[in-house]
Design an enzyme around this catalytic site. Structure first.
Site, mmCIF file in Angstrom:
data_model
loop_
_atom_site.group_PDB
_atom_site.id
_atom_site.type_symbol
_atom_site.label_atom_id
_atom_site.label_comp_id
_atom_site.label_asym_id
_atom_site.label_seq_id
_atom_site.Cartn_x
_atom_site.Cartn_y
_atom_site.Cartn_z
ATOM 1 N N SER A 1 0.792 -1.226 0.000
ATOM 2 C CA SER A 1 0.000 0.000 0.000
ATOM 3 C C SER A 1 0.826 1.278 0.000
ATOM 4 C CB SER A 1 -0.963 0.007 1.183
ATOM 5 O OG SER A 1 -0.260 -0.195 2.386
ATOM 6 N N HIS B 1 -5.256 -3.124 -3.022
ATOM 7 C CA HIS B 1 -4.782 -2.226 -4.085
ATOM 8 C C HIS B 1 -4.534 -2.971 -5.390
ATOM 9 C CE1 HIS B 1 -4.348 0.927 -1.075
ATOM 10 N NE2 HIS B 1 -3.862 -0.030 -0.282
ATOM 11 N N LYS C 1 -11.911 0.693 -2.551
ATOM 12 C CA LYS C 1 -10.896 1.417 -3.337
ATOM 13 C C LYS C 1 -11.323 1.448 -4.809
ATOM 14 C CE LYS C 1 -7.634 0.218 0.287
ATOM 15 N NZ LYS C 1 -7.922 1.302 1.205
HETATM 16 N N1 PMP Z 1 -5.485 -3.644 3.440
HETATM 17 C C1 PMP Z 1 -4.762 -2.738 2.780
HETATM 18 C C2 PMP Z 1 -3.530 -3.202 2.073
HETATM 19 C C3 PMP Z 1 -5.144 -1.393 2.775
HETATM 20 O O1 PMP Z 1 -4.404 -0.487 2.166
HETATM 21 C C4 PMP Z 1 -6.324 -1.013 3.446
HETATM 22 C C5 PMP Z 1 -6.828 0.423 3.455
HETATM 23 N N2 PMP Z 1 -5.928 1.405 3.521
HETATM 24 C C6 PMP Z 1 -7.039 -1.988 4.129
HETATM 25 C C7 PMP Z 1 -6.611 -3.299 4.096
HETATM 26 C C8 PMP Z 1 -8.261 -1.643 4.901
HETATM 27 O O2 PMP Z 1 -9.348 -1.516 4.062
HETATM 28 P P1 PMP Z 1 -10.569 -0.544 4.422
HETATM 29 O O3 PMP Z 1 -10.112 0.841 4.101
HETATM 30 O O4 PMP Z 1 -11.674 -1.013 3.559
HETATM 31 O O5 PMP Z 1 -10.847 -0.714 5.866
#
Ligand code: PMP
Length: 658
Positions: free
Chosen positions: A452, A480, A511
């Site tokens: 991420s 992602h 996303k």
């Molecule tokens: N896993 C990853 C790799 C993420 O980047 C994110 C969100 N930033 C999440 C899980 C969490 O997802 P959510 O925003 O839907 O809670």
């Protein structure tokens, strides 16, 4: 009996920093649970996870032990530090120290010492052999029943009574003065056999680290060694240590003994506590000082490539809404229909009244999209990771986790009962090595599919081969990856043209898909298991119909319009080319393009300057990324135009040059 000592430290840029320490004297029966709980304390300490731990166990023979009665405790309430210091002088007079003021003056020389000063009260000569280290009183513990399960929560107050009791009973010692170096802890104590253990409620200013300890010696010069020997080697058990009880709002006058309280009144009283608001305030001040204090920007429009803030338009290059479909006509139509039919608010968890046909439609859709037998939806991706990892690993085992995995994976590991072994980022050799070094009957390997903060892609073929060969469960997080990589946006398997799939394919709906929620896709067996054991699924009200409709619509849009994904992938190539033409050696295969700057403040400044120019690009810093690797995290959308991307690339390159 056994003496057990633990010290834990962590590495901070090559420097070893102490994080936790403890010592106990326990029975053989308690050894096992004691080692376990000390290990846990060191490894998962609020100050950080230990990189080094030393646990030393020594047998103590019965006849080596000395049993002492705990000093009686009194509390002296004082209004300020000056009054506290007057109490020290009064104590010194009581125990007949000849020059109390001079002893008080020496106190400041102890502030930098690790142990205590041993001071001759008659000559004011310092007797400790090493003036920097000082003397540490050690090998002592409080008495506890052999049969009682060890509860080894750290209790500074009880540990202080044990220590003060040993010191007060040491041959040659007439008393002790102690002020903690913890900046949040202003209560100190004076202690002697004659006066008992006397807490003085204010010994220094809040926030000050000026603490120290003096053992007051009144004996012959030739006996000093015996005294030091007793302090450092004699095995002592202190009997009758009572929990500290202060009645809220009760004013305790000088020397008034703390009353003995019965069981029922114990629940209404407090152990020694810090002022919670002060602790919170100090943490925030610390963050501000380190330029790590976070604030939020308020957006007045939809999450598209162009947004409004304070009435001004910005080009948004920081959003995870990669396909920019949050206002896609199909999305809005689906959501409106869902609101009309179901209203908002689902009213219950999925296993009670909150399961709508729409939830099931979404789960079928996800399973179809990911090519698995089934799927399960959670309220966010964050919860999905917590719930899945903690459910799968609830009976222990080992989790192998990439060092750059998302915080929600890390938190899931923490919530599980498994041990966690972190391997080097996307380093499959290191993963193999760690697996070989950590044999286990049941294990899970977990990784982001697209990382991420770095935007790089997991080496899935090697990853799956290693998991298969070692008979370990494989789990990926496609937050992602879904809608971003693979020719038609189906994620990492499509990217690598692989039909073999990880056992647990987790992702978010928030996303590229443009809605909200998290999911896990996998075998029917896995999904049945999660429905029955994943606490984040069982104990939380389900997503409202409108969110579910958005998620369904998002997947349908990707399926019907793969050209959106291709547009996004074109933008990634185009933007990286423009960065490279501007002299920056940056490349990415995903919508996340990190521009690493390093310094936290510089990253913030550049992000702010970009904002002044109308470009919203977030600066990411510790703790989201490692200290000193602060960066701009450019996130592209399918809807960015070539002209916008070119302007942004030039601007970023220009600012980095300055
Ligand atoms: N896993 C990853 C790799 C993420 O980047 C994110 C969100 N930033 C999440 C899980 C969490 O997802 P959510 O925003 O839907 O809670």
């Amino acid at each position: 009996m056994f003496s057990i000592k633990m010290r834990a430290s962590k590495d901070d840029n090559g420097r070893s920093v102490h994080i936790s320490g403890a010592e106990k004297i326990i029975s053989e029966k308690q050894l096992d649970s004691c080692v376990n709980s000390l290990m846990e304390r060191g490894l998962y300490h609020p100050k950080g996870n230990a990189d080094f731990m030393n646990i030393k166990i020594e047998r103590v023979k019965g006849d080596e032990l000395e049993y002492l009665d705990a000093l009686p405790v009194t509390t002296v309430e004082v209004k300020d530090r000056q009054e506290g210091h007057r109490e020290i002088v009064r104590f010194l007079e009581e125990i007949a120290v000849p020059e109390p003021q001079k002893v008080l003056a020496v106190l400041k020389d102890t502030y930098a010492m690790r142990g205590a000063m041993l001071l001759d009260v008659n000559t004011l000569e310092r007797l400790e052999p090493d003036g920097n280290r000082g003397i540490r009183a050690t090998y002592m513990d409080q008495e506890r029943s052999e049969n009682v399960d060890l509860k080894l929560e750290k209790n500074h107050y009880e540990e202080a009574i044990v220590l003060a009791t040993k010191v007060a009973n040491c041959p040659g010692i007439v008393g002790e003065i102690c002020i903690s170096d913890d900046p949040d802890y202003v209560t100190g104590y004076v202690a002697s056999k004659k006066t008992g253990y006397r807490r003085i409620t204010k010994m220094k200013e809040l926030g000050s680290e000026n603490g120290g300890r003096i053992f007051l010696y009144n004996g012959k010069k030739e006996d000093v060694e015996k005294t030091i020997d007793y302090l450092q080697k004699k095995r002592v058990i202190v009997k009758g240590v009572k929990p500290l009880v202060t009645i809220q709002s009760a004013k305790l006058s000088d020397n008034q003994p703390v009353p003995d309280l019965n069981e029922s009144s114990l629940s209404a009283i407090n152990c020694e506590r810090k002022n919670p608001m002060t602790v919170i305030e100090n943490t925030l001040s610390d963050l501000k000082e380190k330029h790590l204090f976070r604030t939020m920007k308020s957006i007045e429009s939809a999450q598209g490539s162009h947004i409004l803030m304070n009435g001004k338009e910005y080009l948004l290059m920081a959003s995870n809404s990669y396909l920019d479909i949050t206002k896609h006509p199909h999305m809005l139509e689906r959501c409106r229909a869902a609101i009309d039919k179901y209203g908002v608010g689902s009213g219950g968890s999925r296993l009670t009244t909150g399961n709508m046909d729409l939830h099931e439609e979404l789960e079928n859709k996800i399973a179809g999209f990911k090519g698995t037998e089934a799927s399960i939806v959670f309220n966010t991706g964050y919860v999905a990771n917590l719930a899945v990892i903690s459910a799968i690993m609830k009976n222990g085992g080992v989790i192998f986790s990439d060092e750059l995995n998302h915080a929600s994976i890390i938190d899931g590991c923490r919530l599980s009962k498994a041990g966690c072994v972190v391997y080097k980022h996307n380093d499959m050799e290191d993963l193999e090595r760690k697996i070989a070094e950590n044999p286990c009957e049941f294990g899970l390997v977990v990784s982001d599919a697209v990382f991420s903060m770095d935007g790089d892609i997991l080496k899935l073929p090697r990853f799956l081969e290693i998991c298969r060969r070692n008979n370990l469960l494989s789990m990926i997080d496609e937050a992602h990856a879904t809608g971003v990589i693979g020719a038609t946006g189906h994620g990492i398997s499509e990217h690598f043209h692989m039909s073999e799939k990880p056992d647990i394919m987790m992702g978010t709906l928030s996303k590229a898909i443009g809605g909200e929620g998290g999911y896990v896709a996998g075998s029917r067996l896995l999904i049945d298991y999660l429905r029955n054991t994943a606490r984040g699924f069982i104990f939380s009200t389900s997503l409202s119909a409108v969110s579910v409709a958005a998620d369904i619509a998002g997947i349908e849009i990707i399926e019907k319009e793969p050209e959106l994904v291709q547009r996004l992938q074109h933008n990634v190539r185009y933007f990286c080319k423009k960065l490279q033409e501007s002299g920056l050696n940056i490349s990415s295969e995903t919508a996340i393009i990190p521009v690493v700057i390093g310094d936290e403040k510089k990253a913030m400044d550049i992000s702010e300057k970009l904002m002044e120019e109308g470009f919203f690009i977030s600066a990411i810093r510790y703790p989201t990324v490692a200290k000193g690797s602060a960066r701009l995290r450019v996130a592209l959308m399918a809807s960015h135009t070539e002209d916008e991307l070119e302007r942004a690339a030039r601007l970023i390159a220009g600012m980095l040059e300055k």
